[in-house]
Design a protein around this motif. Structure first.
Motif, PDB file in Angstrom:
ATOM      1  N   ASP A  70      27.507  70.485 -54.013  1.00 47.10           N
ATOM      2  CA  ASP A  70      27.604  71.271 -55.635  1.00 47.10           C
ATOM      3  C   ASP A  70      28.689  70.405 -55.894  1.00 47.10           C
ATOM      4  OD1 ASP A  70      30.309  70.804 -54.372  1.00 47.10           O
ATOM      5  OD2 ASP A  70      30.816  73.652 -54.405  1.00 47.10           O
ATOM      6  N   ALA A 126      30.713  69.214 -60.635  1.00 43.28           N
ATOM      7  CA  ALA A 126      31.813  70.203 -61.729  1.00 43.28           C
ATOM      8  C   ALA A 126      31.461  69.232 -62.702  1.00 43.28           C
ATOM      9  CB  ALA A 126      32.887  70.416 -61.316  1.00 43.28           C
ATOM     10  N   PRO A 145      32.802  74.148 -62.526  1.00 47.37           N
ATOM     11  CA  PRO A 145      32.314  74.026 -61.157  1.00 47.37           C
ATOM     12  C   PRO A 145      30.632  74.770 -61.532  1.00 47.37           C
ATOM     13  CG  PRO A 145      33.500  76.394 -61.782  1.00 47.37           C
ATOM     14  CD  PRO A 145      34.208  75.734 -62.878  1.00 47.37           C
ATOM     15  N   THR A 185      26.706  74.978 -59.540  1.00 46.33           N
ATOM     16  CA  THR A 185      26.010  75.094 -58.052  1.00 46.33           C
ATOM     17  C   THR A 185      25.177  74.117 -57.428  1.00 46.33           C
ATOM     18  OG1 THR A 185      23.889  76.455 -59.077  1.00 46.33           O
ATOM     19  CG2 THR A 185      26.376  77.935 -58.421  1.00 46.33           C
TER      20      THR A 185
END
Length: 93
Positions: free
Chosen positions: A45, A47, A62, A64
């Motif tokens: 993932d 950010a 954040p 995905t």
């Protein structure tokens, strides 16, 4: 690297060292020069870090998927984060 360093080019000194929890893959400064936007990809993932260049406060948004690039709209009111690995894009306002 895992940090953003803000330099004063007139005085030739380091103003601030801002550490991140992941290596940065891309950075852009907003048109008004008040904010830096940093793509922070993780292994699964990631950010986007929004760094206030006056107070040096950091807000993490954040995602995905791991972002690889960031771009800012000409007005500075939106950020586009792109993931080249998963071919996804996010618009952050």
């Amino acid at each position: 690297g895992r940090a953003l360093e803000v330099l004063d080019l007139r005085e030739g000194r380091l103003v601030r060292h801002i550490a991140f929890n992941a290596p940065a893959s891309d950075t852009v400064v907003t048109p008004d020069g008040k904010q830096a936007v940093v793509a922070l990809p993780g292994s699964t993932d990631g950010a986007v870090a929004l760094v206030d260049l006056e107070t040096f406060q950091v807000e993490l948004v954040p995602l995905t998927e791991p972002p690889s690039k960031v771009r800012v709209s000409p007005m500075g009111d939106a950020v586009l984060a792109l993931s080249s690995r998963s071919k996804v894009a996010w618009v952050i306002r």
